[in-house]
Design a protein around this motif. Structure first.
Motif, PDB file in Angstrom:
ATOM      1  N   ALA A  46       0.816  -1.207   0.000  1.00  0.00           N
ATOM      2  CA  ALA A  46       0.000   0.000   0.000  1.00  0.00           C
ATOM      3  C   ALA A  46       0.852   1.260   0.000  1.00  0.00           C
ATOM      4  CB  ALA A  46      -0.925   0.006   1.217  1.00  0.00           C
ATOM      5  N   MET A  47       2.147   1.128   0.305  1.00  0.00           N
ATOM      6  CA  MET A  47       3.018   2.299   0.267  1.00  0.00           C
ATOM      7  C   MET A  47       3.096   2.848  -1.146  1.00  0.00           C
ATOM      8  SD  MET A  47       7.080   2.666   1.136  1.00  0.00           S
ATOM      9  CE  MET A  47       6.866   2.559   2.893  1.00  0.00           C
ATOM     10  N   GLY A  48       2.937   4.149  -1.289  1.00  0.00           N
ATOM     11  CA  GLY A  48       3.071   4.767  -2.588  1.00  0.00           C
ATOM     12  C   GLY A  48       4.517   5.082  -2.901  1.00  0.00           C
ATOM     13  N   THR A  49       4.907   4.859  -4.135  1.00  0.00           N
ATOM     14  CA  THR A  49       6.269   5.135  -4.569  1.00  0.00           C
ATOM     15  C   THR A  49       6.230   6.117  -5.725  1.00  0.00           C
ATOM     16  OG1 THR A  49       6.921   2.879  -3.965  1.00  0.00           O
ATOM     17  CG2 THR A  49       8.425   4.113  -5.376  1.00  0.00           C
ATOM     18  N   VAL A  50       7.179   7.026  -5.753  1.00  0.00           N
ATOM     19  CA  VAL A  50       7.289   7.966  -6.857  1.00  0.00           C
ATOM     20  C   VAL A  50       8.715   7.949  -7.363  1.00  0.00           C
ATOM     21  CG1 VAL A  50       7.707   9.896  -5.260  1.00  0.00           C
ATOM     22  CG2 VAL A  50       6.971  10.360  -7.602  1.00  0.00           C
ATOM     23  N   THR A  51       8.849   7.964  -8.685  1.00  0.00           N
ATOM     24  CA  THR A  51      10.172   7.971  -9.298  1.00  0.00           C
ATOM     25  C   THR A  51      10.084   8.717 -10.622  1.00  0.00           C
ATOM     26  OG1 THR A  51      12.066   6.591  -9.925  1.00  0.00           O
ATOM     27  CG2 THR A  51       9.879   5.761 -10.491  1.00  0.00           C
ATOM     28  N   ALA A  52      11.171   8.650 -11.382  1.00  0.00           N
ATOM     29  CA  ALA A  52      11.229   9.322 -12.686  1.00  0.00           C
ATOM     30  C   ALA A  52      12.034   8.457 -13.630  1.00  0.00           C
ATOM     31  CB  ALA A  52      11.852  10.704 -12.554  1.00  0.00           C
ATOM     32  N   ILE A  53      11.961   8.779 -14.904  1.00  0.00           N
ATOM     33  CA  ILE A  53      12.760   8.043 -15.881  1.00  0.00           C
ATOM     34  C   ILE A  53      14.215   8.480 -15.802  1.00  0.00           C
ATOM     35  CG2 ILE A  53      13.140   7.706 -18.360  1.00  0.00           C
ATOM     36  CD1 ILE A  53      10.116   7.712 -18.740  1.00  0.00           C
ATOM     37  N   LEU A  54      14.461   9.784 -15.634  1.00  0.00           N
ATOM     38  CA  LEU A  54      15.826  10.306 -15.589  1.00  0.00           C
ATOM     39  C   LEU A  54      16.238  10.661 -14.164  1.00  0.00           C
ATOM     40  CD1 LEU A  54      15.879  12.661 -18.708  1.00  0.00           C
ATOM     41  CD2 LEU A  54      16.624  10.272 -18.536  1.00  0.00           C
ATOM     42  N   PRO A  55      17.492  10.445 -13.789  1.00  0.00           N
ATOM     43  CA  PRO A  55      17.951  10.733 -12.425  1.00  0.00           C
ATOM     44  C   PRO A  55      17.754  12.188 -12.004  1.00  0.00           C
ATOM     45  CG  PRO A  55      19.557   9.366 -13.571  1.00  0.00           C
ATOM     46  CD  PRO A  55      18.546   9.785 -14.603  1.00  0.00           C
ATOM     47  N   HIS A  56      17.987  13.117 -12.913  1.00  0.00           N
ATOM     48  CA  HIS A  56      17.846  14.528 -12.553  1.00  0.00           C
ATOM     49  C   HIS A  56      16.411  14.841 -12.139  1.00  0.00           C
ATOM     50  CE1 HIS A  56      18.016  18.870 -12.628  1.00  0.00           C
ATOM     51  NE2 HIS A  56      17.067  18.885 -13.540  1.00  0.00           N
ATOM     52  N   ASP A  57      15.441  14.283 -12.829  1.00  0.00           N
ATOM     53  CA  ASP A  57      14.041  14.528 -12.481  1.00  0.00           C
ATOM     54  C   ASP A  57      13.697  13.924 -11.126  1.00  0.00           C
ATOM     55  OD1 ASP A  57      13.254  15.990 -14.792  1.00  0.00           O
ATOM     56  OD2 ASP A  57      13.230  14.139 -15.943  1.00  0.00           O
ATOM     57  N   LEU A  58      14.278  12.776 -10.816  1.00  0.00           N
ATOM     58  CA  LEU A  58      14.045  12.185  -9.495  1.00  0.00           C
ATOM     59  C   LEU A  58      14.605  13.079  -8.400  1.00  0.00           C
ATOM     60  CD1 LEU A  58      13.008   9.897  -7.739  1.00  0.00           C
ATOM     61  CD2 LEU A  58      15.159   8.670  -8.157  1.00  0.00           C
ATOM     62  N   ASP A  59      15.745  13.718  -8.645  1.00  0.00           N
ATOM     63  CA  ASP A  59      16.298  14.660  -7.665  1.00  0.00           C
ATOM     64  C   ASP A  59      15.350  15.835  -7.429  1.00  0.00           C
ATOM     65  OD1 ASP A  59      18.575  13.131  -7.413  1.00  0.00           O
ATOM     66  OD2 ASP A  59      19.743  14.298  -8.854  1.00  0.00           O
ATOM     67  N   VAL A  60      14.749  16.340  -8.501  1.00  0.00           N
ATOM     68  CA  VAL A  60      13.789  17.437  -8.389  1.00  0.00           C
ATOM     69  C   VAL A  60      12.585  17.000  -7.550  1.00  0.00           C
ATOM     70  CG1 VAL A  60      12.209  18.942  -9.670  1.00  0.00           C
ATOM     71  CG2 VAL A  60      14.514  18.535 -10.528  1.00  0.00           C
ATOM     72  N   ILE A  61      12.090  15.794  -7.799  1.00  0.00           N
ATOM     73  CA  ILE A  61      10.929  15.279  -7.067  1.00  0.00           C
ATOM     74  C   ILE A  61      11.248  15.131  -5.583  1.00  0.00           C
ATOM     75  CG2 ILE A  61       9.435  13.259  -6.798  1.00  0.00           C
ATOM     76  CD1 ILE A  61       9.827  12.864  -9.889  1.00  0.00           C
ATOM     77  N   LYS A  62      12.392  14.561  -5.276  1.00  0.00           N
ATOM     78  CA  LYS A  62      12.775  14.386  -3.868  1.00  0.00           C
ATOM     79  C   LYS A  62      12.844  15.732  -3.156  1.00  0.00           C
ATOM     80  CE  LYS A  62      15.444  10.095  -4.393  1.00  0.00           C
ATOM     81  NZ  LYS A  62      16.800   9.486  -4.329  1.00  0.00           N
TER      82      LYS A  62
END
Length: 608
Positions: free
Chosen positions: A337-353
């Motif tokens: 049930a834990m939600g996970t969020v990620t991105a295709i590119l590493p830079h975008d994942l850094d922005v999300i975090k």
């Protein structure tokens, strides 16, 4: 006496005698006084604020379900329909009833009507409850409980005036406001002006949200059931859908702003059904509001989008709203049930975090719109030759607005006025003008704008507005007939033709749907002239089947354009989110190449 001209209108003003009257008529410094009946009440305003998937709206709806007379108001037809359905089915437990441990699924149905700009479902004239879009709220009815959803929309430059009017004007003993915590300071200021009691309830997520350790990369074989890939244009959505279906075992449901709300709901149902082959969704930020989706992981294709002039980074609010769709509480309390969020590119994942770590910034101002009486008074002062567009052009210069407010964006009203004011000899009466001006259409969709011009011209010239003749004139009816014929043929087992030949028609079908929505809106207000309502509903229903057919059979005929390489770079909070401010409300709900999806409920002026 001296005269001068203002802007492009060429209307001469008697400078000394008239300016004082215009300034007085445009005085908006005391908006709370426009609602004297509400001021006579000592209202209790209860805010339910927190992130997505925190249960804030459900708790407000429990109070509504227990009310003798109440109303729900949200920004989308989808939301209004969902609440209407749940109240009538009885799936919302009233606040004054405890859940029966021996019968936890017991239903508590309430009779509830639904009223949106383009549809009315009246189950009973004296129904105790109603569900509507915010613009359709009535401030002359006394409610025991009113629920206004997505209160952060009070700062939306186009529609925020409707939320401000609801907060100031609703005659409700209890007014429940649901949404982001960013709206709390604005509501506190409004309550100080009205003298109402304010209670703020803060909520936490019912299930955790965790950013992934690593970006997904370019390997789509690792996609799994319950994933939602988010992109920001129709072309990218269909390109991703095609690739995912080629490289994995999944079929993809889709959701984006231009897709009719009814079909977004159907696509969501396909995605939510357990064990369905539609295990992955590809969507725009349209998933951020109005759809119940059992998303386990949100994957951002990018954290940038086109705002019409340049590429910008998504705002804090937008990233949180989209990411928050992962991990629905209804999935259960097991680890999945834990939600996970990620991105295709590493830079975008850094922005999300980074975005998930930064608190959402408080809204600075509520949007205020002039009342119809103010617009009439201004037009009267300008004299008989003045067109209403003059009022819209000059109002930003004349209006006196308190510091806690900002004036609604007048551009949509001016664009609609330009289409209405085509000549002197066939002018609408002022009452007709205001009605037609409120039609929900977007001038950026040229097909819809041309239909609006033809319908209003026919009404002015002949007193009637032919539906099918208009659809033929704008070139969409033949497209619809071709797809409708193909849909019926393909339901037979001996289908042979490749449906890809009609792939380019989808945007035109979507535009036709918007024309039908506008026609239905007018049919409720000018029924003699727009008298083909049954035919409009018939076409709308079949058109939705045609678009569903396209999504099922044609799938992903859109081809991706050349993808620009993006180089990873250090992430700086101030640089990344420098454009946050109050503009979040528009950006959170628009697609790169689409008209604002909220036009489905939102006319150009209320918007006024």
């Amino acid at each position: 006496m001296y005269e001068y001209q203002i802007g492009k209108t060429g209307v001469a003003w008697p400078a000394l005698d008239t300016i004082a009257g215009l300034r007085n008529a445009a005085d908006m410094r005391h908006p709370a006084e426009l609602y004297p009946e509400a001021r006579r009440l000592h209202r209790k305003i209860i805010m339910h604020v927190g992130p997505t998937n925190s249960g804030k709206t459900y708790n407000a709806l429990r109070a509504l379900a227990a009310a003798k007379r109440g109303v729900y108001a949200g920004p989308l037809r989808l939301l209004a329909h969902e609440v209407y359905t749940r109240l009538n089915k009885g799936t919302i437990l009233p606040a004054d009833i405890d859940r029966d441990p021996n019968d936890p699924d017991k239903l508590h149905p309430r009779v509830c009507n639904m009223i949106t700009g383009e549809e009315k479902r009246i189950l009973a004239i004296d129904a105790p409850l109603a569900s509507c879009t915010v613009e359709m709220l009535q401030t002359v009815v006394h409610y025991d409980v009113a629920v206004v959803d997505e209160i952060q929309m009070i700062s939306d430059p186009n529609r925020g005036g409707a939320w401000t009017a609801a907060v100031l004007g609703l005659m409700a003993d209890e007014l429940h406001l649901c949404g982001e915590a960013s709206a709390v300071p604005i509501i506190q200021s409004l309550c100080e002006a009205t003298g109402d009691e304010l209670v703020v309830n803060d909520y936490e997520r019912l299930s955790p949200l965790q950013p992934a350790d690593e970006a997904l990369g370019n390997d789509f074989s690792v996609l799994r059931e319950g994933d939602c890939v988010v992109a920001f244009s129709r072309n990218r959505i269909f390109a991703l859908k095609r690739r995912i279906e080629e490289e994995t075992k999944f079929r993809c449901a889709v959701a984006y702003g231009m897709l009719p709300p009814e079909l977004r709901a159907k696509q969501a149902a396909l995605f939510n059904e357990p064990g369905n082959e539609y295990g992955v969704m590809v969507a725009s930020d349209a998933i951020g509001m109005g759809l119940n989706l059992k998303i386990k992981r949100v994957i951002f294709e990018t954290t940038k989008k086109w705002d019409g002039t340049k590429e910008i980074t998504l705002t804090l609010s937008s990233i949180k709203q989209i990411a928050g769709r992962a991990g629905r509480f209804s999935l259960g309390q097991d680890p999945s049930a834990m939600g996970t969020v990620t991105a295709i590119l590493p830079h975008d994942l850094d922005v999300i975090k980074l975005a998930l770590q930064i608190p959402t910034r408080p809204l600075k101002r509520a949007v205020i719109a002039p009342s119809p009486d103010q617009l009439r008074a201004l037009l009267q002062l300008l004299g008989p030759k003045a067109q209403p567009s003059v009022v819209f052009e000059m109002l930003p210069y004349l209006a006196r607005v308190p510091n806690m407010f900002t004036l609604t964006d007048m551009r949509a009203a001016m664009e609609a006025s330009a289409l209405l004011e085509s000549g002197e000899d066939d002018r609408l009466s002022l009452d007709e003008y205001w009605i037609v001006l409120y039609v929900p259409f977007n001038s950026r969709d040229f097909v819809v704008a041309e239909a609006f011009r033809l319908l209003t011209s026919s009404y002015k010239d002949d007193g009637v507005a032919p539906l099918e003749a208009t659809l033929l004139a704008i070139g969409v009816f033949e497209d619809y007939q071709r797809v409708s014929k193909m849909r019926k043929k393909y339901e037979r087992p001996d289908r042979k033709e490749d449906p890809a030949v009609f792939a380019h028609i989808l945007p035109r079908l979507e535009s036709m749907h918007r024309v039908l929505i506008a026609y239905l809106w007018l049919s409720y207000r000018l029924p003699t002239a727009f008298h083909e309502q049954p035919r409009a509903f018939e076409l709308k229903e079949d058109l939705e089947l045609c678009i569903s057919f396209y999504l099922r059979e044609l799938g992903t005929q859109q081809h991706a354009g050349k993808k620009q390489a993006r180089v990873a770079e250090p992430v700086d909070a101030d640089a990344v989110f420098e454009e946050e401010e109050d503009e979040f409300a528009d950006e959170a709900y628009e697609d790169e190449i689409e008209a604002d999806e909220f036009v489905e409920s939102s006319p150009p002026t209320a918007r006024l």
